[in-house]
Write a protein that holds these residues in place. Sequence first.
Motif, PDB file in Angstrom:
ATOM      1  N   GLU A 117       0.829  -1.210   0.000  1.00  9.22           N
ATOM      2  CA  GLU A 117       0.000   0.000   0.000  1.00  9.22           C
ATOM      3  C   GLU A 117       0.861   1.257   0.000  1.00  9.22           C
ATOM      4  O   GLU A 117       0.509   2.260  -0.613  1.00  9.22           O
ATOM      5  CB  GLU A 117      -0.947   0.004   1.193  1.00  9.22           C
ATOM      6  CG  GLU A 117      -2.085  -0.988   1.065  1.00  9.22           C
ATOM      7  CD  GLU A 117      -3.046  -0.907   2.231  1.00  9.22           C
ATOM      8  OE1 GLU A 117      -3.304   0.203   2.743  1.00  9.22           O
ATOM      9  OE2 GLU A 117      -3.546  -1.971   2.636  1.00  9.22           O
TER      10      GLU A 117
ATOM     11  N   ASP B 136      -2.444   3.856 -10.134  1.00  6.75           N
ATOM     12  CA  ASP B 136      -3.011   2.561 -10.496  1.00  6.75           C
ATOM     13  C   ASP B 136      -2.047   1.707 -11.313  1.00  6.75           C
ATOM     14  O   ASP B 136      -2.377   0.597 -11.714  1.00  6.75           O
ATOM     15  CB  ASP B 136      -4.314   2.759 -11.273  1.00  6.75           C
ATOM     16  CG  ASP B 136      -4.094   3.521 -12.581  1.00  6.75           C
ATOM     17  OD1 ASP B 136      -2.969   4.030 -12.824  1.00  6.75           O
ATOM     18  OD2 ASP B 136      -5.054   3.614 -13.364  1.00  6.75           O
TER      19      ASP B 136
ATOM     20  N   ARG C 222       2.769   1.215  -3.873  1.00  4.72           N
ATOM     21  CA  ARG C 222       2.024   1.211  -5.138  1.00  4.72           C
ATOM     22  C   ARG C 222       1.730   2.592  -5.720  1.00  4.72           C
ATOM     23  O   ARG C 222       1.764   2.739  -6.941  1.00  4.72           O
ATOM     24  CB  ARG C 222       0.752   0.387  -4.995  1.00  4.72           C
ATOM     25  CG  ARG C 222       1.045  -1.095  -5.058  1.00  4.72           C
ATOM     26  CD  ARG C 222      -0.186  -1.937  -5.025  1.00  4.72           C
ATOM     27  NE  ARG C 222       0.167  -3.335  -5.254  1.00  4.72           N
ATOM     28  CZ  ARG C 222      -0.485  -4.343  -4.741  1.00  4.72           C
ATOM     29  NH1 ARG C 222      -1.566  -4.149  -3.992  1.00  4.72           N
ATOM     30  NH2 ARG C 222      -0.098  -5.572  -4.994  1.00  4.72           N
ATOM     31  N   PRO C 223       1.451   3.616  -4.931  1.00  2.00           N
ATOM     32  CA  PRO C 223       1.204   4.915  -5.571  1.00  2.00           C
ATOM     33  C   PRO C 223       2.412   5.475  -6.320  1.00  2.00           C
ATOM     34  O   PRO C 223       2.247   6.316  -7.199  1.00  2.00           O
ATOM     35  CB  PRO C 223       0.841   5.827  -4.392  1.00  2.00           C
ATOM     36  CG  PRO C 223       0.359   4.908  -3.334  1.00  2.00           C
ATOM     37  CD  PRO C 223       1.172   3.652  -3.498  1.00  2.00           C
TER      38      PRO C 223
ATOM     39  N   HIS D 296       2.949  -2.922  -8.403  1.00  2.87           N
ATOM     40  CA  HIS D 296       1.647  -3.419  -8.857  1.00  2.87           C
ATOM     41  C   HIS D 296       1.707  -4.870  -9.298  1.00  2.87           C
ATOM     42  O   HIS D 296       0.679  -5.531  -9.405  1.00  2.87           O
ATOM     43  CB  HIS D 296       1.100  -2.530  -9.980  1.00  2.87           C
ATOM     44  CG  HIS D 296       0.704  -1.179  -9.495  1.00  2.87           C
ATOM     45  ND1 HIS D 296      -0.533  -0.911  -8.980  1.00  2.87           N
ATOM     46  CD2 HIS D 296       1.412  -0.027  -9.406  1.00  2.87           C
ATOM     47  CE1 HIS D 296      -0.586   0.365  -8.605  1.00  2.87           C
ATOM     48  NE2 HIS D 296       0.589   0.918  -8.851  1.00  2.87           N
TER      49      HIS D 296
END
Length: 193
Positions: free
Chosen positions: A21, A154, A24-25, A31
């Motif tokens: 978490e 994403d 990932r950004p 991902h």
Amino acid sequence: MRCWEPRDAPLLKEAVDSSLEHLRPWMPWAHEAPVPVEQTVELLREFRGRFDLGQDFVYGILSPDESEAVGGSGLHLRVGADAFEIGYWIRASRAGEGLATEAAAALTRVGIELAGSQRIEIRVDPENAASLAIPRKLGFVEEGRLRAMLHGPDGAPRRRDAVVFALLADELAGSPAAETPLRAFDAGGTRLL
């Protein structure tokens, strides 16, 4: 910090898997995780091979006793001749300790003092406040913004801008990066800095 070795795969896998978490950004490769440890072994073999061939320099950031992977960093050749780009990430449980700043400072010195680079770049997502602070602390100059260069949160490619920071070789002396204590060794253990 040292080049990753295939034996580090369980440590790297645990660091990444426990920090998804958090990563990932900002990190497109996060991902794809989690991945099997065998796939991580192969990745680290590739990193080691490219390091030994002088094609890319990916480093693990490990605890002093090497029982924990704290993060990763690298001197990447993707920004042109006589230049390196520094990338970095830190596991979620160790974020905020200044470790990425210390790693970036060390690699700035290695890139300029040992590898003879004339330019070190750091490219940062403008939404990543913690990462934006690092080149500023080290005396890098903010040169501008490249539009639609980074992946989105994403994982989709070319969705976010990149703020480009650079430090030139003749700017290293007197910069905060130059004042970072450093011991650097070659593959044979001979001290270089």
